[in-house]
Design a protein around this motif. Structure first.
Motif, mmCIF file in Angstrom:
data_model
loop_
_atom_site.group_PDB
_atom_site.id
_atom_site.type_symbol
_atom_site.label_atom_id
_atom_site.label_comp_id
_atom_site.label_asym_id
_atom_site.label_seq_id
_atom_site.Cartn_x
_atom_site.Cartn_y
_atom_site.Cartn_z
ATOM 1 N N SER A 64 13.968 14.569 6.032
ATOM 2 C CA SER A 64 12.508 14.497 6.084
ATOM 3 C C SER A 64 12.060 13.047 6.221
ATOM 4 C CB SER A 64 11.887 15.112 4.818
ATOM 5 O OG SER A 64 12.321 14.403 3.665
ATOM 6 N N ILE A 65 10.844 12.858 6.710
ATOM 7 C CA ILE A 65 10.308 11.508 6.882
ATOM 8 C C ILE A 65 10.052 10.856 5.536
ATOM 9 C CG2 ILE A 65 8.225 10.264 7.594
ATOM 10 C CD1 ILE A 65 8.105 11.973 10.058
ATOM 11 N N ILE B 273 0.841 -1.206 0.000
ATOM 12 C CA ILE B 273 0.000 0.000 0.000
ATOM 13 C C ILE B 273 0.874 1.252 0.000
ATOM 14 C CG2 ILE B 273 -1.679 1.345 1.323
ATOM 15 C CD1 ILE B 273 -2.797 -1.338 2.367
ATOM 16 N N LEU B 274 1.943 1.246 0.788
ATOM 17 C CA LEU B 274 2.826 2.410 0.842
ATOM 18 C C LEU B 274 3.446 2.710 -0.511
ATOM 19 C CD1 LEU B 274 4.709 1.896 4.243
ATOM 20 C CD2 LEU B 274 2.803 3.429 3.773
ATOM 21 N N GLU B 275 3.897 1.692 -1.201
ATOM 22 C CA GLU B 275 4.471 1.896 -2.534
ATOM 23 C C GLU B 275 3.414 2.417 -3.499
ATOM 24 O OE1 GLU B 275 7.700 -0.271 -4.173
ATOM 25 O OE2 GLU B 275 7.490 -1.853 -2.680
ATOM 26 N N TYR B 276 2.205 1.908 -3.388
ATOM 27 C CA TYR B 276 1.100 2.359 -4.243
ATOM 28 C C TYR B 276 0.813 3.841 -3.997
ATOM 29 C CZ TYR B 276 -3.601 2.681 -6.258
ATOM 30 O OH TYR B 276 -4.701 3.056 -7.003
ATOM 31 N N ILE B 277 0.746 4.230 -2.738
ATOM 32 C CA ILE B 277 0.475 5.624 -2.393
ATOM 33 C C ILE B 277 1.548 6.541 -2.972
ATOM 34 C CG2 ILE B 277 0.449 7.261 -0.446
ATOM 35 C CD1 ILE B 277 -0.953 5.051 1.197
ATOM 36 N N PRO C 297 2.330 11.445 -6.138
ATOM 37 C CA PRO C 297 3.767 11.750 -6.074
ATOM 38 C C PRO C 297 4.101 13.033 -5.311
ATOM 39 C CG PRO C 297 2.911 12.228 -8.255
ATOM 40 C CD PRO C 297 1.805 11.565 -7.514
ATOM 41 N N GLN C 298 3.076 13.859 -5.011
ATOM 42 C CA GLN C 298 3.360 15.085 -4.267
ATOM 43 C C GLN C 298 3.937 14.757 -2.896
ATOM 44 O OE1 GLN C 298 0.306 13.919 -4.920
ATOM 45 N NE2 GLN C 298 -1.179 14.331 -3.268
ATOM 46 N N HIS C 299 4.810 15.633 -2.411
ATOM 47 C CA HIS C 299 5.483 15.419 -1.120
ATOM 48 C C HIS C 299 6.124 14.028 -1.093
ATOM 49 C CE1 HIS C 299 3.377 19.015 0.064
ATOM 50 N NE2 HIS C 299 2.211 18.441 -0.093
ATOM 51 N N SER C 300 7.022 13.801 -2.029
ATOM 52 C CA SER C 300 7.631 12.474 -2.183
ATOM 53 C C SER C 300 8.228 11.970 -0.883
ATOM 54 C CB SER C 300 8.719 12.521 -3.259
ATOM 55 O OG SER C 300 9.348 11.265 -3.369
ATOM 56 N N LEU C 301 8.012 10.680 -0.653
ATOM 57 C CA LEU C 301 8.544 10.010 0.536
ATOM 58 C C LEU C 301 9.777 9.187 0.198
ATOM 59 C CD1 LEU C 301 5.141 8.864 2.079
ATOM 60 C CD2 LEU C 301 6.526 10.842 2.734
ATOM 61 N N LEU C 302 10.363 9.446 -0.976
ATOM 62 C CA LEU C 302 11.579 8.749 -1.399
ATOM 63 C C LEU C 302 12.652 9.757 -1.786
ATOM 64 C CD1 LEU C 302 10.115 5.910 -3.674
ATOM 65 C CD2 LEU C 302 11.222 5.612 -1.449
ATOM 66 N N PRO C 303 13.920 9.428 -1.584
ATOM 67 C CA PRO C 303 15.009 10.318 -2.013
ATOM 68 C C PRO C 303 15.039 10.422 -3.532
ATOM 69 C CG PRO C 303 15.793 8.600 -0.508
ATOM 70 C CD PRO C 303 14.423 8.207 -0.935
ATOM 71 N N THR C 304 15.715 11.436 -4.058
ATOM 72 C CA THR C 304 15.824 11.589 -5.510
ATOM 73 C C THR C 304 16.941 10.727 -6.093
ATOM 74 O OG1 THR C 304 17.232 13.533 -5.162
ATOM 75 C CG2 THR C 304 14.874 13.925 -5.489
ATOM 76 N N ASP C 305 17.994 10.490 -5.320
ATOM 77 C CA ASP C 305 19.111 9.677 -5.797
ATOM 78 C C ASP C 305 18.643 8.232 -6.019
ATOM 79 O OD1 ASP C 305 22.209 9.295 -6.050
ATOM 80 O OD2 ASP C 305 21.530 7.692 -4.721
ATOM 81 N N PRO C 306 18.885 7.652 -7.207
ATOM 82 C CA PRO C 306 18.390 6.302 -7.505
ATOM 83 C C PRO C 306 18.858 5.237 -6.520
ATOM 84 C CG PRO C 306 19.128 7.373 -9.512
ATOM 85 C CD PRO C 306 19.531 8.263 -8.383
ATOM 86 N N TYR C 307 20.128 5.302 -6.099
ATOM 87 C CA TYR C 307 20.647 4.305 -5.160
ATOM 88 C C TYR C 307 19.960 4.446 -3.806
ATOM 89 C CZ TYR C 307 23.863 1.591 -2.286
ATOM 90 O OH TYR C 307 24.395 0.678 -1.411
ATOM 91 N N GLU C 308 19.882 5.693 -3.328
ATOM 92 C CA GLU C 308 19.211 5.936 -2.055
ATOM 93 C C GLU C 308 17.739 5.560 -2.132
ATOM 94 O OE1 GLU C 308 20.472 6.888 0.829
ATOM 95 O OE2 GLU C 308 22.513 6.943 0.043
ATOM 96 N N LYS C 309 17.136 5.825 -3.278
ATOM 97 C CA LYS C 309 15.720 5.504 -3.452
ATOM 98 C C LYS C 309 15.498 3.996 -3.372
ATOM 99 C CE LYS C 309 13.382 7.731 -6.563
ATOM 100 N NZ LYS C 309 12.829 8.212 -7.867
ATOM 101 N N ALA C 310 16.384 3.222 -3.978
ATOM 102 C CA ALA C 310 16.245 1.763 -3.946
ATOM 103 C C ALA C 310 16.289 1.239 -2.518
ATOM 104 C CB ALA C 310 17.341 1.111 -4.783
ATOM 105 N N HIS C 311 17.113 1.863 -1.682
ATOM 106 C CA HIS C 311 17.264 1.417 -0.302
ATOM 107 C C HIS C 311 16.201 2.002 0.622
ATOM 108 C CE1 HIS C 311 21.110 0.151 -1.910
ATOM 109 N NE2 HIS C 311 21.313 -0.551 -0.821
#
Length: 230
Positions: free
Chosen positions: A155-156, A69-73, A78-92
């Motif tokens: 940020s969270i 559900i979290l990934e779906y949200i 996509p507003q207020h993204s809960l993932l980093p922009t860097d691809p490596y950091e985002k994967a982790h």
């Protein structure tokens, strides 16, 4: 705009994961409290195989399992993204990563079992799980958080949300179980994160009541000890 519903139950940390994500994103939704001892027709319809919460219903289509559900949200809103922009950091930072990471580092049983058993076990069995839980917290502190304010940085993010039960539930479970895990001076980075996480405006306004949880889990523990699962 398509209707958003969340089927959850108090005080499930899995329900709160989804609540936090929706609130951080500013998504309007209808919350439906489920009685798991008398499951509603809606829950049985939307999650007929596992019959568990949480279930997010978006435009009439259900999504179950909190990390899914979290990934779906994150993808749908996509507003207020809960993932980093860097691809490596985002994967982790994907919600499934902390679960699989700790599973790979586990000391004996599942990660959830190591912590939950502090609440349900007694005597030597509880002592064993206390040692295991401390080892897992050390992994989270040293290899997960490092020196960051949040797992996501400043940020969270999704990883913070996945581990949010540590901030809101762990002290309750250990208090009810009569063990000391997060003692003063131990796991300083993790304890700083707990403070930062709980003081975030959205999280602070959406945490279950401490006294209510304490009373609830005391009843659950008494029941489980009186009628242990064989």
């Amino acid at each position: 705009m398509e209707e958003v519903k969340l089927l959850g139950t108090w005080p499930s940390p899995f329900s709160y994961r989804v609540i936090w994500a929706l609130k951080l994103k500013g998504v309007d939704y209808q919350y439906i409290e489920e009685d798991l001892s008398n499951k509603s027709d809606s829950l049985l319809q939307y999650n007929p195989v596992y019959k568990k919460i949480p279930v997010l219903v978006h435009g009439g289509k259900p999504i179950s399992e909190s990390t899914v559900i979290l990934e779906y949200i994150e993808e749908v809103w996509p507003q207020h993204s809960l993932l980093p922009t860097d691809p490596y950091e985002k994967a982790h930072a994907k919600p499934g990563f902390p679960v699989s990471f700790l599973a790979a580092k586990k000391t004996s049983k599942s990660t959830a079992s190591a912590f939950y058993s502090l609440f349900t076990a007694t005597g030597e069995e509880q002592d064993k799980h206390l040692k295991e839980a401390k080892e897992l917290l050390k992994i989270i502190e040293e290899q997960g958080l490092g020196k960051r304010k949040f797992f996501n940085g400043d940020s969270i993010g999704l990883t913070d949300i996945v581990f949010g039960w540590i901030a809101g539930w762990l002290n309750i479970l250990t208090e009810v179980g009569g063990v000391k895990l997060l003692e003063p001076g131990s796991f300083p980075t993790l304890q700083a994160w707990i403070g930062n996480f709980k003081e975030h405006a959205v999280i602070k306004e959406n945490l279950p009541d401490h006294d209510g949880m304490l009373a609830f889990y005391k009843r659950v523990r008494e029941k489980m000890i009186a009628s242990p699962i064989q």
